[in-house]
Structures are given as C-alpha cells and as structure tokens.
Design an enzyme around this catalytic site. Structure first.
Site, PDB file in Angstrom:
ATOM      1  N   HIS A  18     -15.626  -0.106 -63.174  1.00 51.38           N
ATOM      2  CA  HIS A  18     -16.708  -0.297 -61.635  1.00 51.38           C
ATOM      3  C   HIS A  18     -17.649  -1.225 -61.565  1.00 51.38           C
ATOM      4  CE1 HIS A  18     -20.267   1.700 -63.939  1.00 51.38           C
ATOM      5  NE2 HIS A  18     -20.020   0.354 -64.417  1.00 51.38           N
ATOM      6  N   CYS A  37     -23.826  -5.409 -63.863  1.00 51.61           N
ATOM      7  CA  CYS A  37     -23.100  -4.677 -63.273  1.00 51.61           C
ATOM      8  C   CYS A  37     -22.240  -4.577 -62.342  1.00 51.61           C
ATOM      9  CB  CYS A  37     -24.026  -3.280 -63.395  1.00 51.61           C
ATOM     10  SG  CYS A  37     -24.213  -3.079 -64.851  1.00 51.61           S
ATOM     11  N   HIS A  43     -16.106  -4.178 -63.806  1.00 48.49           N
ATOM     12  CA  HIS A  43     -16.565  -4.050 -65.876  1.00 48.49           C
ATOM     13  C   HIS A  43     -16.429  -3.158 -65.825  1.00 48.49           C
ATOM     14  CE1 HIS A  43     -20.384  -2.768 -64.088  1.00 48.49           C
ATOM     15  NE2 HIS A  43     -20.768  -2.421 -65.648  1.00 48.49           N
ATOM     16  N   HIS A  45     -16.486   0.339 -68.821  1.00 50.20           N
ATOM     17  CA  HIS A  45     -16.931   1.045 -70.444  1.00 50.20           C
ATOM     18  C   HIS A  45     -16.096   1.817 -70.882  1.00 50.20           C
ATOM     19  CE1 HIS A  45     -21.209   0.264 -69.055  1.00 50.20           C
ATOM     20  NE2 HIS A  45     -20.222   0.657 -67.658  1.00 50.20           N
ATOM     21  N   ASP A  83      -9.791   8.022 -66.415  1.00 49.42           N
ATOM     22  CA  ASP A  83      -9.002   6.971 -67.953  1.00 49.42           C
ATOM     23  C   ASP A  83      -8.319   5.978 -67.326  1.00 49.42           C
ATOM     24  OD1 ASP A  83      -9.121   6.433 -70.245  1.00 49.42           O
ATOM     25  OD2 ASP A  83      -7.246   7.131 -71.078  1.00 49.42           O
ATOM     26  N   HIS A  84      -8.827   4.522 -67.701  1.00 49.00           N
ATOM     27  CA  HIS A  84      -7.726   3.081 -67.399  1.00 49.00           C
ATOM     28  C   HIS A  84      -8.045   3.243 -65.826  1.00 49.00           C
ATOM     29  CE1 HIS A  84      -7.328   3.120 -71.767  1.00 49.00           C
ATOM     30  NE2 HIS A  84      -6.972   2.084 -71.388  1.00 49.00           N
ATOM     31  N   GLU A 128     -22.448   6.201 -70.887  1.00 50.21           N
ATOM     32  CA  GLU A 128     -21.960   4.671 -70.681  1.00 50.21           C
ATOM     33  C   GLU A 128     -21.596   3.608 -71.704  1.00 50.21           C
ATOM     34  OE1 GLU A 128     -22.472   3.447 -66.338  1.00 50.21           O
ATOM     35  OE2 GLU A 128     -23.926   2.539 -67.627  1.00 50.21           O
TER      36      GLU A 128
END
Length: 138
Positions: A18, A37, A43, A45, A83-84, A128
C-alpha cells in the site's frame, strides 16, 4: 443469571502492499505526514489478522461459532481479496480511502459483520508490524 460468554479467535496472515498519501497534498506534505509510507512505488507488510467472536456457546454443539466456518469466511471475504494485493489499486474501498491499518481493520470488520450472527460480538485486530496493531471496534 447471565449466560457465560466465551471469546474465540481465528488468526490469519496476509501480505499486501500500500501507499499512505492524501492526493490533495503535494509530495512534500505527504512525506512529512506519512514518511516512508508515502513512497510513490508503494511498500508492503506481512499482516497478522486476529478475528474475535464473542458469544454464548450453543447448548447442542458447545460452539460459539464453528471455527472451520470462521476460517472459511475469512479466507473467502478477506484473504482472497487482500493477500498479495496492492490495496490502493486492487481493493475497491481504498480507491477513495487511505489504506491505513485503522481503515483496513474497519473494512475487514464491515466485510465480515454481515456473515456472523448478530447475537455475537465481533472484533478485528490487525498487526501491521510486530509492534504496531489496531483493533476495531475499540
């Protein structure tokens, strides 16, 4: 006498990218407020998600909620969507909402809430990082 309430938890994991930024601001202001960020190249997480359901165990099954059902629900409605993924680009809610941990937790809660019996309380905890996490509702 009040019935005994029990909390049950399902822990899941997903990876997502994100960027935190306000499109109305210049890069300098975004960088000042969001730091690294706000990297325009995004980037990622490794999120840890804990879904908490609270209720009175069913007298027949002994379950507050069938954990297999809860696992399947999280897989279908959260992991398959997040996810991903690049949250800013691939998750509709974040086209107009900054994908902070707080907002991600709210979206997950609002996604799961209609599928869980209203007699049960629901809470989402989203890590996070190992040290930074949010809970919704608080």
């Amino acid at each position: 006498m009040t019935a005994n309430k029990v909390a049950v938890f399902r822990k899941e994991h997903f990876n997502a990218a994100h960027r935190l930024f306000n499109p109305a601001w210049q890069d300098e202001q975004n960088s000042k407020v969001f730091g690294k960020c706000s990297n325009p190249n995004f980037h990622g997480h490794n999120y840890e998600l804990v879904v908490k359901v609270v209720g009175v165990p069913d007298p027949v099954t002994g379950f507050v909620i069938d954990l297999k059902f809860l696992s399947d629900l999280v897989q279908e409605h959260v992991l398959n969507r997040f996810d991903h993924k690049n949250l800013n680009v691939e998750v509709a809610e974040f086209a107009t909402m900054n994908p902070t941990a707080e907002n991600i937790a709210i979206v997950i809660y609002n996604t799961l809430r209609p599928h869980i019996d209203q007699q049960h309380d629901l809470q989402v905890r989203l890590y996070e990082t190992e040290r930074n996490f949010v809970e919704y509702p608080a």
